[in-house]
Design a protein around this motif. Sequence first.
Motif, PDB file in Angstrom:
ATOM      1  N   UNK A 119       0.831  -1.277   0.039  1.00 45.00           N
ATOM      2  CA  UNK A 119       0.219  -0.135   0.039  1.00 45.00           C
ATOM      3  C   UNK A 119       0.803   1.128  -0.219  1.00 45.00           C
ATOM      4  N   UNK A 120       2.267   1.168   0.220  1.00 41.27           N
ATOM      5  CA  UNK A 120       3.243   2.260   0.220  1.00 41.27           C
ATOM      6  C   UNK A 120       3.363   2.907   1.259  1.00 41.27           C
ATOM      7  N   UNK A 121       2.987   2.148   2.502  1.00 32.75           N
ATOM      8  CA  UNK A 121       3.341   2.718   3.910  1.00 32.75           C
ATOM      9  C   UNK A 121       4.829   2.356   4.107  1.00 32.75           C
ATOM     10  N   UNK A 122       5.411   3.251   5.040  1.00 37.07           N
ATOM     11  CA  UNK A 122       6.556   2.774   5.670  1.00 37.07           C
ATOM     12  C   UNK A 122       6.309   1.800   6.885  1.00 37.07           C
ATOM     13  N   UNK A 123       6.895   0.695   6.991  1.00 38.16           N
ATOM     14  CA  UNK A 123       6.442  -0.197   8.191  1.00 38.16           C
ATOM     15  C   UNK A 123       7.498  -0.523   9.116  1.00 38.16           C
ATOM     16  N   UNK A 124       7.015  -0.388  10.447  1.00 34.03           N
ATOM     17  CA  UNK A 124       7.868  -0.578  11.665  1.00 34.03           C
ATOM     18  C   UNK A 124       7.468  -1.887  12.174  1.00 34.03           C
ATOM     19  N   UNK A 125       8.524  -2.830  12.198  1.00 28.34           N
ATOM     20  CA  UNK A 125       7.911  -4.018  12.612  1.00 28.34           C
ATOM     21  C   UNK A 125       8.612  -4.233  14.316  1.00 28.34           C
ATOM     22  N   UNK A 126       7.505  -4.820  15.215  1.00 28.19           N
ATOM     23  CA  UNK A 126       7.901  -5.071  16.614  1.00 28.19           C
ATOM     24  C   UNK A 126       7.942  -6.629  16.674  1.00 28.19           C
ATOM     25  N   UNK A 127       9.111  -7.322  17.047  1.00 24.57           N
ATOM     26  CA  UNK A 127       9.142  -8.638  17.282  1.00 24.57           C
ATOM     27  C   UNK A 127       9.900  -9.245  18.400  1.00 24.57           C
ATOM     28  N   UNK A 128       9.787 -10.446  18.889  1.00 22.18           N
ATOM     29  CA  UNK A 128      10.531 -10.805  20.128  1.00 22.18           C
ATOM     30  C   UNK A 128      11.745 -11.900  19.709  1.00 22.18           C
ATOM     31  N   UNK A 129      12.952 -11.172  19.732  1.00 20.49           N
ATOM     32  CA  UNK A 129      14.108 -12.327  19.545  1.00 20.49           C
ATOM     33  C   UNK A 129      14.683 -12.048  18.224  1.00 20.49           C
ATOM     34  N   UNK A 130      15.766 -12.376  18.050  1.00 23.19           N
ATOM     35  CA  UNK A 130      16.947 -12.265  16.803  1.00 23.19           C
ATOM     36  C   UNK A 130      16.342 -12.814  15.590  1.00 23.19           C
ATOM     37  N   UNK A 131      15.817 -14.137  15.933  1.00 25.44           N
ATOM     38  CA  UNK A 131      15.582 -14.833  14.577  1.00 25.44           C
ATOM     39  C   UNK A 131      14.046 -14.128  13.856  1.00 25.44           C
ATOM     40  N   UNK A 132      13.241 -13.825  14.711  1.00 24.78           N
ATOM     41  CA  UNK A 132      12.065 -13.108  14.253  1.00 24.78           C
ATOM     42  C   UNK A 132      12.363 -11.570  13.676  1.00 24.78           C
ATOM     43  N   UNK A 133      13.351 -10.997  14.201  1.00 23.12           N
ATOM     44  CA  UNK A 133      13.854  -9.751  13.698  1.00 23.12           C
ATOM     45  C   UNK A 133      14.570  -9.946  12.380  1.00 23.12           C
ATOM     46  N   UNK A 134      15.242 -11.100  12.115  1.00 24.70           N
ATOM     47  CA  UNK A 134      15.759 -11.522  10.679  1.00 24.70           C
ATOM     48  C   UNK A 134      14.853 -11.747   9.722  1.00 24.70           C
ATOM     49  N   UNK A 135      13.697 -12.460  10.109  1.00 23.36           N
ATOM     50  CA  UNK A 135      12.322 -12.606   9.220  1.00 23.36           C
ATOM     51  C   UNK A 135      11.577 -11.151   9.143  1.00 23.36           C
ATOM     52  N   UNK A 136      11.541 -10.363   9.784  1.00 22.14           N
ATOM     53  CA  UNK A 136      11.052  -8.993   9.662  1.00 22.14           C
ATOM     54  C   UNK A 136      11.644  -8.604   8.701  1.00 22.14           C
ATOM     55  N   UNK A 137      13.171  -8.345   8.516  1.00 22.66           N
ATOM     56  CA  UNK A 137      13.886  -7.694   7.772  1.00 22.66           C
ATOM     57  C   UNK A 137      13.628  -8.204   6.440  1.00 22.66           C
TER      58      UNK A 137
END
Length: 323
Positions: free
Chosen positions: A156-174
């Motif tokens: 949709x053209x938004x800037x997306x900020x992710x909140x996650x729990x842990x390094x593995x999930x942070x890597x997935x969000x990236x």
Amino acid sequence: MQAWHVHENGEPGEVMRLTEVERPVPGDGQVLLRVRAAAVNFPDALLCRGQYQVRPPLPFTPGVEICGETGDGRRVIANPALPYGGFAEYALADARALLPAPESLDDAEAAALHIGYQTGWFGLHRRARLEAGETLLVHAAAGGVGSAAVQLGKAAGATVIAVVGGAEKAAVARELGCDAVVDRHTEDVVAAVKEATGGRGADVVFDPVGGDAYAQSAKLVAFEGRIVVVGFAGGAVPSPALNHALVKNYSILGLHWGLYAARNPELVRRCHGELTDLAARGAIRPLVSERVPLDGAAGAVQRVADGVTTGRIVVLPRNGAAA
């Protein structure tokens, strides 16, 4: 045929039993589907625990989202009619609610498209009216529903900020393309998001977690922002301070996607058409983290219940098994 049965409520890994049973017989308006793939959702865990808003009679088969095959060979997406859920070789579904499986997705991806992406689409577009250029904050962004919201927000053209729990999930969000990722295990979520937004906060907050995540959302929502309450995977149902919403000029929006299927099914079909187009263009693709055989369903549901998974786990029943 084989099917997982729940004879008493409790933790999925303890109460789900793989059983030999007869194929279910369709009732009025129902159709028998051969299950090609069944996605695991958090409601499956709640069903096992007896904590879901729908409580089917015992014994029942969980599994609320499938890609199935009709008797005439059509590949479809369906929400099975409980107590004959999707963790089985055959399931029942409402014939009027069947949706064509997108050709651009395989069975596992198609099974994981419906609930999460419909929830994301209705939450972001129908309820919050997300606009291009706005900032979207997604809690549990590496999960099944969260990853769908991330992809839809980016589309949709938004800037997306992710909140996650842990390094593995942070890597997935990236990998999903998030513009900023905050690990709640190691960072102060409020401070990190304020820094990422220049102190302004997020225009839209997508919250399937509740509890502490909602408290953070109220601190981080921007002027005239919208908090979309999707669920309470964190276990705690918050009590919003309405005076805070008044003085900060933000909206609290509830989303119960299942109501649309009952009250506005045409809108569900329209949403599916848009999701199918997005999938064909490669703008969205369900994040399938594991594909497990039918005998692995109980363990898969338990891992989702424990909050240790990313994306969707999909159960793949044996093809062509005898009844």
